[in-house]
Design an enzyme around this catalytic site. Sequence first.
Site, PDB file in Angstrom:
ATOM      1  N   GLU B  49       0.907  -1.201   0.072  1.00 47.18           N
ATOM      2  CA  GLU B  49       0.074   0.092  -0.045  1.00 47.18           C
ATOM      3  C   GLU B  49       0.852   1.189   0.117  1.00 47.18           C
ATOM      4  O   GLU B  49       1.622   1.453   1.046  1.00 47.18           O
ATOM      5  CB  GLU B  49      -0.868   0.074   1.328  1.00 47.18           C
ATOM      6  CG  GLU B  49      -1.819   1.218   1.301  1.00 47.18           C
ATOM      7  CD  GLU B  49      -2.635   1.504   2.336  1.00 47.18           C
ATOM      8  OE1 GLU B  49      -2.233   0.568   3.548  1.00 47.18           O
ATOM      9  OE2 GLU B  49      -3.481   2.255   2.696  1.00 47.18           O
ATOM     10  N   ASP B  60      -5.108  10.638   9.431  1.00 41.49           N
ATOM     11  CA  ASP B  60      -3.919  10.014   9.762  1.00 41.49           C
ATOM     12  C   ASP B  60      -3.357  10.543  11.231  1.00 41.49           C
ATOM     13  O   ASP B  60      -3.572  11.923  11.297  1.00 41.49           O
ATOM     14  CB  ASP B  60      -3.008  10.147   8.770  1.00 41.49           C
ATOM     15  CG  ASP B  60      -3.048   9.381   7.519  1.00 41.49           C
ATOM     16  OD1 ASP B  60      -3.174   8.150   7.854  1.00 41.49           O
ATOM     17  OD2 ASP B  60      -3.146   9.784   6.406  1.00 41.49           O
ATOM     18  N   TYR B 175     -11.148  -2.573   3.397  1.00 42.85           N
ATOM     19  CA  TYR B 175     -10.333  -2.152   4.520  1.00 42.85           C
ATOM     20  C   TYR B 175     -10.861  -1.940   5.711  1.00 42.85           C
ATOM     21  O   TYR B 175     -11.645  -1.023   5.925  1.00 42.85           O
ATOM     22  CB  TYR B 175      -9.691  -0.786   4.037  1.00 42.85           C
ATOM     23  CG  TYR B 175      -8.347  -0.293   4.525  1.00 42.85           C
ATOM     24  CD1 TYR B 175      -8.330  -0.128   5.868  1.00 42.85           C
ATOM     25  CD2 TYR B 175      -7.122  -0.003   4.183  1.00 42.85           C
ATOM     26  CE1 TYR B 175      -7.287   0.134   6.682  1.00 42.85           C
ATOM     27  CE2 TYR B 175      -6.013   0.436   4.753  1.00 42.85           C
ATOM     28  CZ  TYR B 175      -6.145   0.736   6.015  1.00 42.85           C
ATOM     29  OH  TYR B 175      -5.108   1.117   6.680  1.00 42.85           O
TER      30      TYR B 175
END
Lengths: 392, 278
Positions: B49, B60, B175
Amino acid sequence: MSARTGYFGDYGGRFIPETLIPAVEELTSAYEEAKEDPEFIAQFHEELRQYVGRPTPLYLAKRLSEEIGGAQIFLKREDLNHTGAHKINNAVGQILLAKRMGKRRIIAETGAGQHGVATATVCAKHGLECVVYMGEEDIRRQALNVFRMRLLGAEVRPVSSGSRTLKDATNEAIRDWVTNVETSYYLIGSAVGMHPYPTMVRDFQSVIGHEARAQILEAIGRLPDAVIACVGGGSNAIGIFHPFLEDREVMLIGVEAGGEGLNGRHAASLSAGTRGVLHGSLSYILQDDDGQILLAHSISAGLDYPGVGPEHAYLKDSGRATYVPVTDQEALDAFLLLTKTEGIIPALESAHAVAHGVKVARELGPDAAVIINLSGRGDKDVQHVAQLLGEL
Amino acid sequence: MSRFHQTFEKCRREGRAALMPYMTAGDPSLEWTERLIDACLAAGADMIELGMPYSDPLADGPTVQAAGQRALAAGTTIDAVFRLGARVRSRHPEVPVALLIYYNNIFRRGIERFVNEAAAAGFDGLIVPDLPPDEAGPLEKHARDAGIAIIYLVAPTSTPERIRLIVSRGSGFLYCVSLTGVTGARERLAESLEPFLARVRAEVRAQRKDLPLAVGFGISTPGHVARVSRLADGVIVGSALIDTFHSRSTPAEGIEACYSLIASMREALNPPGVAVAE
């Protein structure tokens, strides 16, 4: 609002991590319920009256008007609100919603510190935990507001990523919300972000325009020729514009932070930006060719933001409102002009609206009337201005 | 058959989850990213990834934020990341590579152009952490035309209705976000991971889709990897790898440390009594 949920024409939406979607859906239905609940609306207006000090006056600035030699200039005195700016209108509305949803922890971002102070204030009043994210650069520029928030019991968390201003504080507030979504309420400070915030913040801030419209009719027996407001994220502007949208004869003019001029550093997303996604919605933003967000610049921390609320993007494209930039220097000149002619020290943000407002007043001539939204007072900026003038 | 499908199948036959390291392209330079990819694959990683650095990565935590800032400061561009992708593709023709990218980078370039260029560079799928399926109609259409998967994230907070929507729209793999929060190394895995994955798995079965589940966010140790391997088809390691790389004084030593980390995680994936397959 178009058929697509949360869109104003092509703008708006929900470009956010999946983790937040259920919370945002919950918020949307809670808000839709609340705004139809007469008790909630009554409580909101009662707080605005008793706690914020509304309605704020629509003040005819006689000496300023004479000095300019043009239209009659009316100032919508949001600077007279409790905590000194329009930000409290939205904070009062959202805190009532947060309580209604049973949330005990409030997260906010702040640029100049006005929204942070407003949020810390309503949290103190309602006994809720308050965490405010603020860029390190803004903390430096607005030390007094940081102390005010701490006095009010809020925890101010410095943000050191990116440009260390409002954009990055907003990122950090959203990250906190992603992490604490089950317990926390994100009290966003402008008409930006993912649906339903742009609509909800607009609705709470529309009290400005509803009052101003009734007040100008009372004062001169007709609608104004123009309504002028500064635009960073755009909440004071959308709040005063919205009740005039159907009054086609009223020009609506948003004033962006032109900074050093559009060839230099600025924060004029609508005047000089391009379409893109920032903080959960599609609007006009400042970005490079790869879609990386550019650093904004303005003399005023509250306008120092590389995006703008999606409804303004829609109003720009549709032509119903126009948006113009005003430079740092012009804003500073207007700050001094208003202070000296009227004894009113405006926030540097609002000074942008004053700077363009007097231009419009001059152009329209003495038979016209304009309303400038004086969104906040300048006490917080006095030290900064003294430094800029070399007097400190 | 897609590279994702082939690789998940191969790992399933080996009785383990696929190992998918994440690294931000250009941190600290594209040359080092390329070496890091090679080292991870040599250490036994199954897929890659690759992250496009973004100025405002709101999903993030501090590690990936800092990696992105370093990469952007080093001048990393979308064009350069596509060139890196093409080099990786030519050297590792069988390895699935997903591109993690925030939506504005795609939108600004033009969705159709972006997707076509990503496919030409050899990327197998796009992971767009700020693009839920509700907003992804245009991207899905062009991705389908270009033969590139749109890998959606599903979160512990996702309601049954959301899980149903995401499963129905997802391609490549799902995911699964292990925790309620942003990316970043954690000491322990969330208690709720098992019931969460069971809910997602049940929905995939109910829709009779062949959609593997990969788990990411907070996976930091070989122990975590081993536990996730019993529950899911893939395991994604990002911040822990970046932290490891930067914990050494030179990039070359960082690569060695990353090799060791990935090798130990790969070891932890093997079912008991099975030797490491090279």
